[in-house]
Design a protein around this motif. Sequence first.
Motif, PDB file in Angstrom:
ATOM      1  N   ALA A  56       0.827  -1.209   0.000  1.00  0.00           N
ATOM      2  CA  ALA A  56       0.000   0.000   0.000  1.00  0.00           C
ATOM      3  C   ALA A  56       0.859   1.256   0.000  1.00  0.00           C
ATOM      4  CB  ALA A  56      -0.920  -0.004   1.227  1.00  0.00           C
ATOM      5  N   ASN A  57       1.993   1.209   0.691  1.00  0.00           N
ATOM      6  CA  ASN A  57       2.898   2.359   0.734  1.00  0.00           C
ATOM      7  C   ASN A  57       3.512   2.652  -0.632  1.00  0.00           C
ATOM      8  OD1 ASN A  57       3.698   3.632   3.573  1.00  0.00           O
ATOM      9  ND2 ASN A  57       3.088   1.508   3.904  1.00  0.00           N
ATOM     10  N   HIS A  58       3.557   1.665  -1.484  1.00  0.00           N
ATOM     11  CA  HIS A  58       4.087   1.860  -2.831  1.00  0.00           C
ATOM     12  C   HIS A  58       2.981   2.217  -3.828  1.00  0.00           C
ATOM     13  CE1 HIS A  58       8.403   0.445  -2.795  1.00  0.00           C
ATOM     14  NE2 HIS A  58       8.013   0.189  -1.559  1.00  0.00           N
ATOM     15  N   ARG A  59       1.777   1.817  -3.545  1.00  0.00           N
ATOM     16  CA  ARG A  59       0.689   2.021  -4.509  1.00  0.00           C
ATOM     17  C   ARG A  59      -0.025   3.356  -4.325  1.00  0.00           C
ATOM     18  NH1 ARG A  59      -2.164  -0.951  -8.062  1.00  0.00           N
ATOM     19  NH2 ARG A  59      -0.864  -2.755  -7.607  1.00  0.00           N
ATOM     20  N   TRP A  60      -0.206   3.806  -3.091  1.00  0.00           N
ATOM     21  CA  TRP A  60      -0.967   5.022  -2.823  1.00  0.00           C
ATOM     22  C   TRP A  60      -0.031   6.211  -2.707  1.00  0.00           C
ATOM     23  CZ3 TRP A  60      -4.373   2.457   1.518  1.00  0.00           C
ATOM     24  CH2 TRP A  60      -5.222   1.532   0.907  1.00  0.00           C
ATOM     25  N   ALA A  61      -0.305   7.229  -3.493  1.00  0.00           N
ATOM     26  CA  ALA A  61       0.610   8.368  -3.632  1.00  0.00           C
ATOM     27  C   ALA A  61       0.917   9.053  -2.300  1.00  0.00           C
ATOM     28  CB  ALA A  61       0.030   9.379  -4.620  1.00  0.00           C
ATOM     29  N   LEU A  62      -0.093   9.243  -1.444  1.00  0.00           N
ATOM     30  CA  LEU A  62       0.129   9.935  -0.176  1.00  0.00           C
ATOM     31  C   LEU A  62       1.074   9.120   0.715  1.00  0.00           C
ATOM     32  CD1 LEU A  62      -0.401  12.222   1.808  1.00  0.00           C
ATOM     33  CD2 LEU A  62      -2.446  10.986   2.589  1.00  0.00           C
ATOM     34  N   LEU A  63       0.838   7.824   0.794  1.00  0.00           N
ATOM     35  CA  LEU A  63       1.696   6.971   1.614  1.00  0.00           C
ATOM     36  C   LEU A  63       3.112   6.908   1.038  1.00  0.00           C
ATOM     37  CD1 LEU A  63      -0.710   3.982   2.420  1.00  0.00           C
ATOM     38  CD2 LEU A  63      -0.140   5.950   3.863  1.00  0.00           C
ATOM     39  N   TRP A  64       3.210   6.884  -0.287  1.00  0.00           N
ATOM     40  CA  TRP A  64       4.531   6.818  -0.913  1.00  0.00           C
ATOM     41  C   TRP A  64       5.370   8.045  -0.596  1.00  0.00           C
ATOM     42  CZ3 TRP A  64       8.326   4.101  -2.596  1.00  0.00           C
ATOM     43  CH2 TRP A  64       9.319   4.687  -3.406  1.00  0.00           C
ATOM     44  N   ARG A  65       4.749   9.199  -0.459  1.00  0.00           N
ATOM     45  CA  ARG A  65       5.503  10.417  -0.139  1.00  0.00           C
ATOM     46  C   ARG A  65       6.307  10.226   1.151  1.00  0.00           C
ATOM     47  NH1 ARG A  65       4.556  15.520  -2.048  1.00  0.00           N
ATOM     48  NH2 ARG A  65       3.177  15.689  -3.860  1.00  0.00           N
ATOM     49  N   PHE A  66       5.718   9.537   2.130  1.00  0.00           N
ATOM     50  CA  PHE A  66       6.436   9.264   3.378  1.00  0.00           C
ATOM     51  C   PHE A  66       7.412   8.103   3.199  1.00  0.00           C
ATOM     52  CE2 PHE A  66       2.553  11.361   4.905  1.00  0.00           C
ATOM     53  CZ  PHE A  66       3.096  12.299   5.768  1.00  0.00           C
ATOM     54  N   HIS A  67       6.968   7.046   2.528  1.00  0.00           N
ATOM     55  CA  HIS A  67       7.796   5.847   2.386  1.00  0.00           C
ATOM     56  C   HIS A  67       9.015   6.099   1.497  1.00  0.00           C
ATOM     57  CE1 HIS A  67       8.643   1.617   2.721  1.00  0.00           C
ATOM     58  NE2 HIS A  67       8.625   1.449   1.417  1.00  0.00           N
ATOM     59  N   ALA A  68       8.930   7.104   0.635  1.00  0.00           N
ATOM     60  CA  ALA A  68      10.058   7.428  -0.242  1.00  0.00           C
ATOM     61  C   ALA A  68      11.309   7.775   0.559  1.00  0.00           C
ATOM     62  CB  ALA A  68       9.694   8.593  -1.167  1.00  0.00           C
ATOM     63  N   VAL A  69      11.149   8.256   1.778  1.00  0.00           N
ATOM     64  CA  VAL A  69      12.301   8.563   2.632  1.00  0.00           C
ATOM     65  C   VAL A  69      13.131   7.304   2.846  1.00  0.00           C
ATOM     66  CG1 VAL A  69      13.011   9.312   4.940  1.00  0.00           C
ATOM     67  CG2 VAL A  69      11.125  10.482   3.763  1.00  0.00           C
ATOM     68  N   HIS A  70      12.458   6.196   3.063  1.00  0.00           N
ATOM     69  CA  HIS A  70      13.161   4.917   3.264  1.00  0.00           C
ATOM     70  C   HIS A  70      13.937   4.529   2.014  1.00  0.00           C
ATOM     71  CE1 HIS A  70      13.989   0.952   4.823  1.00  0.00           C
ATOM     72  NE2 HIS A  70      13.334   0.368   3.843  1.00  0.00           N
ATOM     73  N   HIS A  71      13.367   4.783   0.855  1.00  0.00           N
ATOM     74  CA  HIS A  71      13.993   4.396  -0.408  1.00  0.00           C
ATOM     75  C   HIS A  71      15.033   5.405  -0.891  1.00  0.00           C
ATOM     76  CE1 HIS A  71      11.855   0.745  -1.851  1.00  0.00           C
ATOM     77  NE2 HIS A  71      10.994   1.126  -0.923  1.00  0.00           N
ATOM     78  N   SER A  72      15.177   6.496  -0.191  1.00  0.00           N
ATOM     79  CA  SER A  72      16.134   7.522  -0.630  1.00  0.00           C
ATOM     80  C   SER A  72      17.564   7.218  -0.193  1.00  0.00           C
ATOM     81  CB  SER A  72      15.712   8.895  -0.093  1.00  0.00           C
ATOM     82  OG  SER A  72      15.822   8.944   1.325  1.00  0.00           O
TER      83      SER A  72
END
Length: 269
Positions: A109-125
């Motif tokens: 869900a963190n990868h599929r939903w844009a709002l959640l991805w904005r936060f989860h992108a920190v982990h992938h940075s």
Amino acid sequence: METALKESFQFYKSAGLAVSLLLIVTAQIVVPNRLSLRALLRNWKVNAPLALIDASLVTMLCGACVCTWAFTIREQGIGLFGVAALAYWAQVPLTVILLDLVAYFWHRANHRWALLWRFHAVHHSDVRFDASTAFRFHPGELLISIGVRLVVVTVTGLPLLGLIAFEVLYGFCNLLVHSDIRIAGRVEQRLSAIIVTPSLHRVHHSERPALHNTNFGTIFSGWDRLWQTLHTGDADTTVALGLPNQCGRPIGLGEALQLPVRPPVESPD
């Protein structure tokens, strides 16, 4: 027993994390895969302060609220486990399996939903990949995930021993899958049939959305096999880490915290 476990929950969770961290960090130094000790230390300069911010905020706002709420639900006999009247010994492993399955779908869900991805992108940075990456989460993501955990606890009425077992095992596996540990090819191949290994999860941290939308599991690799999100890899698989268009540029603590309010980076399908 549940009362005693409630009082000792934070101790078991903290002790499990401390032992896991010691084992994984030691293994990274003894059998590194890619990174030098100097590179590992550079990565902790950003990830350790972020982890401290996360821990302080979560402790202040929630503390052991998930454990406390689980205890309350159990006392009131609410939840699927209570209704099913399962033996306690069966509830414990089922709790670990269930919570890992929830973690798999929450990760997707963190990868599929844009709002959640904005936060989860920190982990992938993170453009390096080591045990400290396991702590590289935006506090906003952690607070949202606590809400999800509370809902799951309410619905299931899971036992505290199962919750403790999951927290300790998940903490260890989260460090393991993000670690820069080189595991022999055949050994890792056999392990990956059951659990997620560092090479599998490194693929997930690719800057390419086609790859970082695979390998969502943390403990058991079977979820990715079952839902066809598995992408194999080994210790020698070359993976460019980070976010799309990050081009290997490390980002500092301030930039990481601001990432959710900056222009979105690609990921959601």
